[in-house]
Enzyme design. Structure first.
Site, PDB file in Angstrom:
ATOM      1  N   LYS A   1       0.829  -1.214   0.000  1.00  0.00           N
ATOM      2  CA  LYS A   1       0.000   0.000   0.000  1.00  0.00           C
ATOM      3  C   LYS A   1       0.862   1.262   0.000  1.00  0.00           C
ATOM      4  O   LYS A   1       0.338   2.351  -0.240  1.00  0.00           O
ATOM      5  CB  LYS A   1      -0.968   0.005   1.176  1.00  0.00           C
ATOM      6  CG  LYS A   1      -0.388   0.237   2.549  1.00  0.00           C
ATOM      7  CD  LYS A   1      -1.470   0.181   3.609  1.00  0.00           C
ATOM      8  CE  LYS A   1      -0.925   0.442   5.000  1.00  0.00           C
ATOM      9  NZ  LYS A   1      -0.390   1.793   5.182  1.00  0.00           N
ATOM     10  N   ASP A   2       2.183   1.121   0.234  1.00  0.00           N
ATOM     11  CA  ASP A   2       3.089   2.263   0.188  1.00  0.00           C
ATOM     12  C   ASP A   2       3.820   2.385  -1.144  1.00  0.00           C
ATOM     13  O   ASP A   2       4.633   3.285  -1.327  1.00  0.00           O
ATOM     14  CB  ASP A   2       4.140   2.167   1.310  1.00  0.00           C
ATOM     15  CG  ASP A   2       3.530   2.327   2.697  1.00  0.00           C
ATOM     16  OD1 ASP A   2       2.478   2.993   2.797  1.00  0.00           O
ATOM     17  OD2 ASP A   2       4.097   1.789   3.654  1.00  0.00           O
TER      18      ASP A   2
ATOM     19  N   ARG B   1      -8.175   8.301   2.566  1.00  0.00           N
ATOM     20  CA  ARG B   1      -9.129   7.187   2.436  1.00  0.00           C
ATOM     21  C   ARG B   1      -9.836   6.937   3.765  1.00  0.00           C
ATOM     22  O   ARG B   1     -11.066   6.870   3.830  1.00  0.00           O
ATOM     23  CB  ARG B   1      -8.387   5.914   1.996  1.00  0.00           C
ATOM     24  CG  ARG B   1      -9.265   4.662   2.015  1.00  0.00           C
ATOM     25  CD  ARG B   1      -8.446   3.392   1.800  1.00  0.00           C
ATOM     26  NE  ARG B   1      -7.472   3.183   2.865  1.00  0.00           N
ATOM     27  CZ  ARG B   1      -7.715   2.559   4.008  1.00  0.00           C
ATOM     28  NH1 ARG B   1      -8.927   2.081   4.250  1.00  0.00           N
ATOM     29  NH2 ARG B   1      -6.769   2.400   4.914  1.00  0.00           N
ATOM     30  N   ARG B   2      -9.056   6.794   4.831  1.00  0.00           N
ATOM     31  CA  ARG B   2      -9.670   6.552   6.134  1.00  0.00           C
ATOM     32  C   ARG B   2     -10.526   7.737   6.561  1.00  0.00           C
ATOM     33  O   ARG B   2     -11.586   7.565   7.177  1.00  0.00           O
ATOM     34  CB  ARG B   2      -8.586   6.269   7.176  1.00  0.00           C
ATOM     35  CG  ARG B   2      -7.925   4.903   6.993  1.00  0.00           C
ATOM     36  CD  ARG B   2      -6.774   4.697   7.958  1.00  0.00           C
ATOM     37  NE  ARG B   2      -6.177   3.366   7.790  1.00  0.00           N
ATOM     38  CZ  ARG B   2      -4.900   3.086   7.965  1.00  0.00           C
ATOM     39  NH1 ARG B   2      -4.060   4.056   8.319  1.00  0.00           N
ATOM     40  NH2 ARG B   2      -4.452   1.861   7.800  1.00  0.00           N
TER      41      ARG B   2
ATOM     42  N   ARG C   1       1.012  11.445  11.750  1.00  0.00           N
ATOM     43  CA  ARG C   1       2.147  10.930  10.984  1.00  0.00           C
ATOM     44  C   ARG C   1       3.129  10.255  11.925  1.00  0.00           C
ATOM     45  O   ARG C   1       3.025  10.331  13.130  1.00  0.00           O
ATOM     46  CB  ARG C   1       2.857  12.083  10.256  1.00  0.00           C
ATOM     47  CG  ARG C   1       2.113  12.666   9.054  1.00  0.00           C
ATOM     48  CD  ARG C   1       2.056  11.722   7.874  1.00  0.00           C
ATOM     49  NE  ARG C   1       3.327  11.079   7.597  1.00  0.00           N
ATOM     50  CZ  ARG C   1       4.349  11.636   6.961  1.00  0.00           C
ATOM     51  NH1 ARG C   1       4.240  12.878   6.522  1.00  0.00           N
ATOM     52  NH2 ARG C   1       5.467  10.967   6.738  1.00  0.00           N
TER      53      ARG C   1
ATOM     54  N   ARG D   1       2.911   6.764  16.460  1.00  0.00           N
ATOM     55  CA  ARG D   1       1.467   6.993  16.438  1.00  0.00           C
ATOM     56  C   ARG D   1       0.806   6.490  17.716  1.00  0.00           C
ATOM     57  O   ARG D   1      -0.066   7.154  18.278  1.00  0.00           O
ATOM     58  CB  ARG D   1       0.855   6.320  15.206  1.00  0.00           C
ATOM     59  CG  ARG D   1       1.378   6.893  13.895  1.00  0.00           C
ATOM     60  CD  ARG D   1       0.727   6.258  12.685  1.00  0.00           C
ATOM     61  NE  ARG D   1       1.408   6.667  11.460  1.00  0.00           N
ATOM     62  CZ  ARG D   1       0.881   6.629  10.247  1.00  0.00           C
ATOM     63  NH1 ARG D   1      -0.354   6.190  10.091  1.00  0.00           N
ATOM     64  NH2 ARG D   1       1.572   7.007   9.203  1.00  0.00           N
TER      65      ARG D   1
ATOM     66  N   CYS E   1      -1.652   9.499  -2.656  1.00  0.00           N
ATOM     67  CA  CYS E   1      -2.035   9.921  -1.303  1.00  0.00           C
ATOM     68  C   CYS E   1      -3.022  11.076  -1.315  1.00  0.00           C
ATOM     69  O   CYS E   1      -3.689  11.335  -0.318  1.00  0.00           O
ATOM     70  CB  CYS E   1      -0.791  10.345  -0.525  1.00  0.00           C
ATOM     71  SG  CYS E   1       0.222   8.958  -0.029  1.00  0.00           S
TER      72      CYS E   1
END
Length: 321
Positions: free
Chosen positions: A79-80, A127-128, A145, A151, A238
């Site tokens: 996903k990155d 997205r989230r 971030r 986090r 992104c």
């Protein structure tokens, strides 16, 4: 055979590299060394990725190491990885997927529904953000971030009522106990490739590409190919709130279901830190039998076309291209 793996130095990235190292040693008999590196994405923590160059910032330095011959392969969370790799590089292998879902993490509340009105939730994923707002328009979404440990520390310091993270990363680092609940895809559709690891090499390393085929998990590779095709066809990055996730079998005579959701980037950016609803999401679901990469790409293209028919806009248009 001796190979060097280029990897980011975050704890999760090192776990992923060590995981691949163990597979290469046990299944292929290779001697493997790790080359830890700090990327631009790891260094820039005061701005969202959508404002500083996107997820490619996490892979650029690793690709330089590959091109210069200092490393033979790089391990990425898919996903990155940008949808289109630069010329001269290839995705040689996709490993079996871990839990692809998003996780709700909080020290006070067990579910999203328990959060009080106007609660602060941390995520820097557009997205989230749009999916959370679709479930709870009253929430205040604040940027979050840093690596996974950073986090969690910010949550523990009380900066947020809850945060949303990938379940796969928490489970890989032995932090599954921090998960209060996992979101079902029907509520929080995962990102394309979420939970899957990919191995990148130089495109001219035919020897590596042939050898790494033994580690590939074909059902996962077909599934993420369909998902990533949606993102590619929509110009996903992104800066675009886009989710794409497959359910069902791949590589057999059973239909795979590909679900996608698109949110308006301008609305998402403008309404992220204030209570209130965002523009409605465009949601699409399509099923097809997927036995090879061509069929996976065709399914992804079909879903992207239906998103556009439903009102979703290709990323270049939203950026004024």
């Amino acid at each position: 055979m001796k190979v060097v793996i280029a990897t980011r130095e975050s704890r999760l990235a090192m776990w992923q590299a060590e995981h691949v190292k163990a597979l290469l040693e046990s299944r292929l008999g290779w001697r493997v060394e790790l080359l830890g590196m700090t990327t631009q994405g790891d260094q820039i923590l005061d701005r969202s990725l959508s404002k500083v160059g996107g997820k490619g910032l996490f892979v650029k330095e690793l690709e330089v190491a590959l091109s210069e011959g200092r490393a033979d392969l790089a391990v990425h969370s898919l996903k990155d990885v940008p949808m289109d790799l630069p010329d001269g590089f290839a995705l040689a292998c996709v490993l079996e997927r871990e839990d692809p879902r998003d996780a709700f993490v909080s020290n006070q509340f067990t579910t999203l529904a328990e959060l009080p009105q106007g609660a602060v939730v941390g995520t820097s994923s557009l997205r989230r953000l749009v999916l959370l707002k679709a479930l709870r328009p009253d929430l205040v979404i604040q940027p979050l971030r840093g690596n996974l440990d950073t986090r969690l520390r910010k949550l523990d310091e009380g900066q947020y009522n809850a945060i949303v993270l990938a379940a796969a990363g928490l489970k890989r680092l032995g932090l599954a106990s921090r998960i209060r609940c996992t979101f079902e895809p029907a509520d929080m559709l995962p990102a394309a490739g979420q939970g899957a690891l990919g191995i990148e090499v130089r495109a001219d390393r035919a020897d590596l590409i042939a050898a790494l085929a033994a580690l590939a998990h074909q059902p996962t590779w077909l599934a993420v190919t369909a998902e990533r095709t949606v993102s590619r066809a929509m110009g996903g990055s992104c800066s675009m709130p886009l989710a794409a996730f497959t359910q069902g079998a791949a590589g057999v005579e059973e239909a795979m279901q590909l679900n996608a959701a698109w949110g308006d980037p301008a609305t998402a950016e403008a309404g992220s830190t204030a209570p209130g609803p965002l523009a409605p999401l465009v949601r699409v679901s399509e099923t097809a039998v997927v036995r090879n990469f061509s069929e996976a790409e065709a399914l992804g293209e079909c879903v992207a076309a239906r998103l556009r028919t439903g009102g979703a806009v290709w990323a270049g248009k939203t950026a004024g291209a």
